[in-house]
Design an enzyme around this catalytic site. Structure first.
Site, mmCIF file in Angstrom:
data_model
loop_
_atom_site.group_PDB
_atom_site.id
_atom_site.type_symbol
_atom_site.label_atom_id
_atom_site.label_comp_id
_atom_site.label_asym_id
_atom_site.label_seq_id
_atom_site.Cartn_x
_atom_site.Cartn_y
_atom_site.Cartn_z
ATOM 1 N N ARG A 208 0.841 -1.131 -0.077
ATOM 2 C CA ARG A 208 -0.121 -0.040 0.115
ATOM 3 C C ARG A 208 0.810 1.241 0.208
ATOM 4 N NH1 ARG A 208 -5.485 1.320 3.475
ATOM 5 N NH2 ARG A 208 -6.064 -0.082 2.047
ATOM 6 N N HIS B 111 -7.593 1.042 -6.145
ATOM 7 C CA HIS B 111 -7.854 0.121 -5.008
ATOM 8 C C HIS B 111 -8.315 -1.109 -5.515
ATOM 9 C CE1 HIS B 111 -7.861 -0.979 -1.092
ATOM 10 N NE2 HIS B 111 -8.659 -0.382 -0.397
ATOM 11 N N GLN C 257 -10.081 -4.127 -3.575
ATOM 12 C CA GLN C 257 -11.469 -3.670 -2.797
ATOM 13 C C GLN C 257 -12.261 -3.704 -3.743
ATOM 14 O OE1 GLN C 257 -12.105 -2.179 0.522
ATOM 15 N NE2 GLN C 257 -14.166 -2.833 -0.121
ATOM 16 N N ASP D 90 -17.510 6.922 -1.284
ATOM 17 C CA ASP D 90 -16.152 6.751 -0.390
ATOM 18 C C ASP D 90 -15.825 8.148 0.412
ATOM 19 O OD1 ASP D 90 -13.730 5.814 0.210
ATOM 20 O OD2 ASP D 90 -12.794 6.419 -1.443
ATOM 21 N N CYS E 273 -16.552 1.225 1.462
ATOM 22 C CA CYS E 273 -15.522 0.339 1.721
ATOM 23 C C CYS E 273 -14.901 0.553 2.852
ATOM 24 C CB CYS E 273 -14.507 0.655 0.311
ATOM 25 S SG CYS E 273 -13.556 2.440 0.488
ATOM 26 N N ARG F 150 -13.670 -9.109 2.064
ATOM 27 C CA ARG F 150 -12.322 -8.750 1.669
ATOM 28 C C ARG F 150 -11.478 -10.289 1.785
ATOM 29 N NH1 ARG F 150 -10.348 -3.588 1.751
ATOM 30 N NH2 ARG F 150 -8.565 -4.608 0.355
HETATM 31 N N1 NVA Z 1 -10.169 6.721 -1.121
HETATM 32 C C1 NVA Z 1 -10.014 6.064 0.122
HETATM 33 C C2 NVA Z 1 -10.075 4.568 0.309
HETATM 34 C C3 NVA Z 1 -9.921 4.055 1.423
HETATM 35 C C4 NVA Z 1 -9.994 2.427 1.656
HETATM 36 C C5 NVA Z 1 -8.385 6.370 0.462
HETATM 37 O O1 NVA Z 1 -7.651 6.450 -0.519
HETATM 38 O O2 NVA Z 1 -8.152 6.732 1.552
HETATM 39 N N1 CP Z 2 -11.237 -0.263 2.689
HETATM 40 C C1 CP Z 2 -10.091 -0.398 3.017
HETATM 41 O O1 CP Z 2 -8.979 -0.722 2.120
HETATM 42 O O2 CP Z 2 -9.819 -0.406 4.331
HETATM 43 P P1 CP Z 2 -8.181 0.087 5.237
HETATM 44 O O3 CP Z 2 -7.908 1.034 4.690
HETATM 45 O O4 CP Z 2 -8.697 -0.145 6.384
HETATM 46 O O5 CP Z 2 -7.540 -1.349 4.652
#
Ligand code: NVA
Ligand code: CP
Length: 310
Positions: free
Chosen positions: A108, A135, A138, A228, A268, A294
């Site tokens: 990540r 992502h 997800q 989101d 999510c 997930r």
């Molecule tokens: N768009 C959000 C998704 C979190 C799972 C982010 O990047 O923080």
């Molecule tokens: N939805 C998701 O990716 O959650 P986290 O950021 O907690 O991994």
């Protein structure tokens, strides 16, 4: 060996295979404890290395459980404890070392370029656990959840996305809707509409994907309503300005009631104020099932990466 970086890179037949494998494996786990391995233990002896340069709850836990249930194990690396994280070693060398010590690497990151760099020097699968542009794990899991709940092929359903449409979730969802030929209405302010590349992709979809600047128009007759967090992790925007631009794109009860009677709400997580409490905790919200799914989909993504999907 296959990487899993963006939905757009993966052939539809493989995306469908991942989902059917996840359905199959999930159905066989009713009587098992969360740490019990699947009977066939297809990844016995394998280790997944994971690293999070940004915070995570669900992705971290779901990959930990996924590899465990497939018979393998995992190790989470802390970026600030690696030489590469402090600028003392190149990504090329780090990636080569990860390839000799590990069997797959889930990252990540705040940099899509970094994912590409790891991939360039890697002999093991690289999985994108969220980047600025995508992502994918997800979104594929969300496709699984939608089909599970609606008991229909995703291509027969009408999805509606309300809110920030220029972020990683939206990008991957558009890519998924193109692959699975899904009808998608997007409601967003003009200043947060999908990026230029995706706008041109959308134009080629013969009206299957539409952009609206009013949520009431987009949500009508939808089977699934999604949104989101307005402020994504490490979002370097003027937060006050962004929140103000999106204030008319909140998913509240009035909006949800414009969708079909049996519509479901998905998010999510983590959440902010893009959804009202009564929708988020209401009957139509399936966010907890969505989050737990997930694990099941990560397992089949791992098997795809290892070339072990049946
Ligand atoms: N768009 C959000 C998704 C979190 C799972 C982010 O990047 O923080
Ligand atoms: N939805 C998701 O990716 O959650 P986290 O950021 O907690 O991994």
């Amino acid at each position: 060996m296959k990487h899993f970086l963006h939905i757009r890179d993966i052939p539809i037949k493989d995306l469908k295979k991942i989902i059917s494998d996840a359905i199959n494996r999930k159905s066989k786990r009713n009587k098992l404890n969360i740490l019990d391995p699947d009977k066939d233990m297809p990844l016995k002896g394998k280790i997944l290395l994971q690293m999070f340069e940004k915070s995570s709850l669900r992705t971290r836990l779901s990959f930990y459980l996924a590899i465990k249930q497939l018979g393998g194990g995992s190790l989470t690396l802390r970026p600030e404890e690696l030489h590469s994280g402090t600028g003392g070693e190149s990504i090329a060398d780090t990636s080569k070392i990860l390839s000799t010590y590990g069997n797959a690497f889930m990252l990540r990151t705040d940099s899509d370029k970094k994912l590409d760099e790891f991939k360039k020097y890697s002999n093991i699968p690289i999985i994108n656990g969220l980047s600025p542009s995508s992502h994918p794990t997800q979104v594929l899991s969300d496709i699984f959840t939608i089909q599970e709940l609606k008991r229909k092929s995703i291509s027969k359903l009408k999805l509606c996305w309300i809110g920030d449409a220029n972020n990683n979730m939206m990008n991957s969802l558009i890519e998924a809707c193109v692959k699975f030929t899904v009808s998608l209405n997007i409601a967003c302010p003009k200043s947060y509409q999908p990026n230029k590349t995706l706008i041109s992709v959308i134009k080629k979809q013969k009206g299957k994907i539409k952009i609206f600047y009013k949520k009431e128009l987009a949500v009508k007759n939808s089977d699934v309503v999604m949104t989101d967090k307005i402020i994504s992790i490490n979002d370097k925007v003027n937060k006050k300005k962004k929140l103000k631009s999106l204030k008319n794109f909140k998913v509240d009860l009035k909006t949800m009631n414009l969708a079909k009677n049996d519509a479901i709400f998905l998010h999510c997580l983590p959440r902010g104020n893009e959804v009202s409490e009564d929708v988020f905790l209401g009957k139509k919200s399936k966010v907890w099932q969505q989050a737990l799914n997930r694990v099941h989909v990560q397992k089949s993504i791992l098997l795809y990466c290892f070339g072990k999907l049946r």
